[in-house]
Each structure stands twice: as C-alpha cells, then as structure tokens.
Write a protein that holds these residues in place. Sequence first.
Motif, mmCIF file in Angstrom:
data_model
loop_
_atom_site.group_PDB
_atom_site.id
_atom_site.type_symbol
_atom_site.label_atom_id
_atom_site.label_comp_id
_atom_site.label_asym_id
_atom_site.label_seq_id
_atom_site.Cartn_x
_atom_site.Cartn_y
_atom_site.Cartn_z
ATOM 1 N N THR A 1 0.831 -1.208 0.000
ATOM 2 C CA THR A 1 0.000 0.000 0.000
ATOM 3 C C THR A 1 0.859 1.248 0.000
ATOM 4 O OG1 THR A 1 -1.715 -1.174 1.239
ATOM 5 C CG2 THR A 1 -1.851 1.225 1.189
ATOM 6 N N ASN A 2 1.783 1.335 0.947
ATOM 7 C CA ASN A 2 2.677 2.488 1.056
ATOM 8 C C ASN A 2 4.123 2.007 1.111
ATOM 9 O OD1 ASN A 2 0.691 4.664 1.291
ATOM 10 N ND2 ASN A 2 0.175 3.756 3.265
ATOM 11 N N GLY A 3 5.020 2.826 0.579
ATOM 12 C CA GLY A 3 6.445 2.515 0.655
ATOM 13 C C GLY A 3 7.028 1.830 -0.567
ATOM 14 N N LYS A 4 6.178 1.459 -1.533
ATOM 15 C CA LYS A 4 6.694 0.737 -2.706
ATOM 16 C C LYS A 4 7.764 1.546 -3.441
ATOM 17 C CE LYS A 4 2.806 0.230 -4.987
ATOM 18 N NZ LYS A 4 1.847 0.938 -4.117
ATOM 19 N N GLY A 5 7.443 2.811 -3.712
ATOM 20 C CA GLY A 5 8.380 3.636 -4.452
ATOM 21 C C GLY A 5 9.691 3.823 -3.724
ATOM 22 N N SER A 6 9.618 4.034 -2.413
ATOM 23 C CA SER A 6 10.836 4.221 -1.622
ATOM 24 C C SER A 6 11.698 2.967 -1.642
ATOM 25 C CB SER A 6 10.475 4.593 -0.174
ATOM 26 O OG SER A 6 9.813 5.839 -0.120
ATOM 27 N N VAL A 7 11.074 1.808 -1.471
ATOM 28 C CA VAL A 7 11.824 0.550 -1.490
ATOM 29 C C VAL A 7 12.493 0.358 -2.853
ATOM 30 C CG1 VAL A 7 11.619 -1.977 -1.400
ATOM 31 C CG2 VAL A 7 10.450 -0.573 0.300
ATOM 32 N N CYS A 8 11.771 0.646 -3.915
ATOM 33 C CA CYS A 8 12.343 0.513 -5.262
ATOM 34 C C CYS A 8 13.575 1.400 -5.423
ATOM 35 C CB CYS A 8 11.305 0.868 -6.322
ATOM 36 S SG CYS A 8 9.979 -0.349 -6.517
ATOM 37 N N ILE A 9 13.495 2.630 -4.923
ATOM 38 C CA ILE A 9 14.608 3.562 -5.066
ATOM 39 C C ILE A 9 15.801 3.120 -4.226
ATOM 40 C CG2 ILE A 9 15.370 5.932 -4.596
ATOM 41 C CD1 ILE A 9 12.466 6.769 -5.350
ATOM 42 N N THR B 1 5.494 -4.332 0.835
ATOM 43 C CA THR B 1 5.698 -3.241 1.788
ATOM 44 C C THR B 1 4.477 -3.139 2.711
ATOM 45 O OG1 THR B 1 4.764 -1.569 0.297
ATOM 46 C CG2 THR B 1 7.112 -2.066 0.067
ATOM 47 N N SER B 2 4.367 -2.036 3.435
ATOM 48 C CA SER B 2 3.302 -1.898 4.429
ATOM 49 C C SER B 2 1.915 -1.964 3.785
ATOM 50 C CB SER B 2 3.447 -0.586 5.200
ATOM 51 O OG SER B 2 3.256 0.518 4.347
ATOM 52 N N ILE B 3 0.971 -2.518 4.526
ATOM 53 C CA ILE B 3 -0.400 -2.689 4.057
ATOM 54 C C ILE B 3 -1.331 -1.800 4.871
ATOM 55 C CG2 ILE B 3 -2.281 -4.317 3.686
ATOM 56 C CD1 ILE B 3 0.159 -4.967 2.005
ATOM 57 N N GLY B 4 -2.221 -1.096 4.190
ATOM 58 C CA GLY B 4 -3.205 -0.265 4.865
ATOM 59 C C GLY B 4 -4.404 -0.046 3.958
ATOM 60 N N ALA C 1 1.649 11.556 0.290
ATOM 61 C CA ALA C 1 0.719 10.870 1.196
ATOM 62 C C ALA C 1 -0.722 11.099 0.760
ATOM 63 C CB ALA C 1 0.911 11.375 2.623
ATOM 64 N N HIS C 2 -1.460 10.005 0.505
ATOM 65 C CA HIS C 2 -2.819 10.142 -0.032
ATOM 66 C C HIS C 2 -3.824 9.225 0.639
ATOM 67 C CE1 HIS C 2 -0.725 7.040 -2.403
ATOM 68 N NE2 HIS C 2 -1.874 6.417 -2.355
ATOM 69 N N ASN C 3 -3.386 8.378 1.568
ATOM 70 C CA ASN C 3 -4.324 7.578 2.352
ATOM 71 C C ASN C 3 -4.023 7.798 3.828
ATOM 72 O OD1 ASN C 3 -2.148 5.669 3.071
ATOM 73 N ND2 ASN C 3 -2.344 4.932 0.973
ATOM 74 N N LEU C 4 -4.907 7.347 4.688
ATOM 75 C CA LEU C 4 -4.790 7.682 6.109
ATOM 76 C C LEU C 4 -3.502 7.159 6.721
ATOM 77 C CD1 LEU C 4 -6.111 9.090 8.462
ATOM 78 C CD2 LEU C 4 -7.395 6.998 8.968
ATOM 79 N N GLN C 5 -3.077 5.972 6.332
ATOM 80 C CA GLN C 5 -1.833 5.422 6.859
ATOM 81 C C GLN C 5 -0.654 6.334 6.524
ATOM 82 O OE1 GLN C 5 -0.149 1.942 4.871
ATOM 83 N NE2 GLN C 5 0.212 0.971 6.860
ATOM 84 N N ALA C 6 -0.566 6.770 5.271
ATOM 85 C CA ALA C 6 0.540 7.633 4.850
ATOM 86 C C ALA C 6 0.420 9.031 5.454
ATOM 87 C CB ALA C 6 0.575 7.719 3.330
#
Length: 435
Positions: free
Chosen positions: A47-55, A164-167, A309-314
């Motif tokens: 859900t969140n962090g995919k782009g950061s992990v890829c980089i 990555t993290s799920i939300g 950040a576009h969802n509540l978790q982020a």
Amino acid sequence: MDYQSAVAYIESIPKFTKKNSLSHTRYLLIKLKYPGVLRKITHVAGTNGKGSVCIYLRDILLGEKKSVGTFTSPHLVRINERFLIDKDEVSDEGFLEAFHEVYDTVKEMEAEGYEHPTYFEFLFVMAMVIFEKADVEYIVLETGLGGRLDATNSVIKPTLSIITSIGPDHQSILGETIEEIAGEKAGIIKRNVPLIFDGREKKSRKIIENAAKNASVPYEIVDDSSYQLMNIRGKVIDFLPSTGYDKNDVWSINVYGEYQIVNALLAIRAAALLLETQSYPDSFKETVKNTEIPGRMEEVVPNIFVDGAHNLQAVTEACKVLNQISEEAEALPVVLYSAVSDKDYRKIIPYICTHTKAKEYAVVGLTNSRGVSGKELAEVFHENTKEKIVVKENVQETIEYIKSESENRPVFCFGSLYLVGEIKAALGGKSNAKF
C-alpha cells in the motif's frame, strides 16, 4: 508518430478501467518475444512505501556496479520518469522506439480480436521492452494497483518478491478489510520465489505469512524489532539494524520519517539476497545514507515540502514529520492539501486538523479529472477546525501564495502525488532522475 504524439496516444488510453487478464498481458509479451524474461526481476507490491523501497534497492544495486531498470508509477512531472535505466530516465528516442514496438504489436492483437491494453498495461510492457534493449542485469518492478491482478504480475518467475506496508486504500477495488487487501497484495507470491515483507501490521502479516507457507516460499519479515532507533537529527535518522547481517554499527538515512527505516531495511535485505552476500558491505551503508526519495517530504525549494501521502496510513506518518519540522523551525506551518475523489478525504481531513497545529490550512483543486474541488475540500476543513482556510482552485495561483508564506514558515503540500507533480512542474522542478 513523433514523441509528443506517442505520449498523447498513451495519455488517451483510459487509466481507471477494467483490467485485462494476466494471460492477455502475457500474450502481448510473448508476441514481443517476452522481453526481460532473462533478467533478475524484483517484484514490489504494497500500500505504502513501494516507491521508496524501489529507489533504495536500485541505488544499492547501482552502488555494487550493477545495471538496473526501474519501473515505478505515477510520474511526477514527465512520463519518462517511469522508466529508469540506472538513474537516467529513458531518452525520448528510446521511449519512442519502445512505444512503436508495443503499438504495432497491440494493433496485431486487436486484429486478432483482443482488447487494447489499459494505460498501465501498455506502459508496463513498454518498460520491459526498454529494459531488454538496455540490456540491464536487474529489473525492479513496482505494481500499479493491488498485486494479484496487476499487469506486472504477468511476470512468471521473478527472482524476488517484496511486499511493503499494508493499509486501507482502493477499498472499492481491493476489498474493505486489511485482510482482503493483504490477500490481493500477497497475490504476487510465487512458488519457490523468496519473499521479504513488512510485518508490522498484525492482520496483514498473518495473511502474507500463510500465503508464503502455502506456496513453499522462503521468507523474511521486517518489523519494529528489526532495528533500534538511535537518533533523529533533522532530516538524518540514525538506526541500528538488529539482524544476523549487521556488524552492530549505526546506519543513517537522509530522509524524513522514521517509517523510512523499514523501507530501507526491506531494500537492504533484498539486495543481500540478490547479491548472495551473508553480510552487509560498507558500500550498502554509504549508499543508503546518500539515497534521496523524490516526492516524500521533499524540500523542493527552501521551506516548501511536498509529499505524496494520499491515504490515512501515509497521512498519519506525514503529520508526524510535519510536526517535527515545524518544531525545529519554531514556526506554525501552512498546510496545503488536495485529494482525488476516490480517497477517503472525509476521514483524512479530520485527522489532519486534530494532529497538526497550523497557522492556516489551504486547499487546492487539481487539474486531474478525478480531483476534488477546493470548495468541497474547504467545507470539510471548516467542519473540523476553526483555523483560517485558504481556497485555491488551481496550482498555478497557489505557487505565489506558498512562496510568500514560506519566507517565514514551512509549507507542507500533500494529499496526492498528482499535487506533488503539479507543484514541482510549476516551480520548474524535476524528479531526481536526469532529464
């Protein structure tokens, strides 16, 4: 077609529509002689962090003198950003060459009675063609939406999977519960393909772990026990990894947000597995320290920060960083927010109002067709705060406003990666990749 015509053609393809089957995408790849099939592919969902992990993973591999193709989405300013060869965006010429190969093959498929690929499917297949022509050794693929049915999941045998993290996000498509969403993300797990995943959320951890066991997958979990926070000094975060690989020395990342430690660790472990090393080389440590993440609490000009950040978790994590930076600046910030219609902004805005202190809040409508109007966003803010609300209907008229405010205080702009892109473009900014 020339480059501009090719981009216009792609942008005319429906973005949010019914996906074609994975067999449809595989058939397109097969007709193109399955580009990328012999590359070492890392498939990243979450859900969140995919782009950061890829980089982070891309930079670590580059630090070890490997060649890497990275496919991420969405782009912030320019569509070429989605296709990185090492750290460089694909050239316009390379983009156009791949476009024509995919376009011509799609027309052949349509003549056979097949549906046209969706926007994301078309771009994913272009990415595989681009990386094949570049002859990269490693490919890092970020899923577009979900995992199980995502076009990137048409890759039959990746080398490694990362979740990555799920939300909560895209509930109308992926499911209303964390368990349902985790099940969709876990759909990238493939038999005997190693998995590394973020296990901090208990419900999703159970779903992903069970899926890994059922697929006979060797897996590693990264969670809060995987590191010890040592210090936060402005943008620099020091931590001590607590794994069998570390040498008990302190690592640093140069991005805002403690949550980025887990993203960095996911990439570090992935790189160690891909490179078959039993220890973390000092070069890993140096690379991670110098990695920058565009669009994630990025200071695009002094005192103006943008975050996707576009969802509540982020947004929860973004608010923590916002408060940290504001305290360090000793000034109440201006908070600029925007949203697209399928995001739960009626829950996000109350959270922002109760978890931040601001001089004033500002809202802006996006040029994107899914953007929520500034007027509608302002109404929700008025329901949740007594602070001043500034309404802007487009990013262009917002720029002078945030520039003037940033002379004396930090300005935070978040709610959508589309907003990040529009602001960076209006400020004359670019992504960290080269143009």
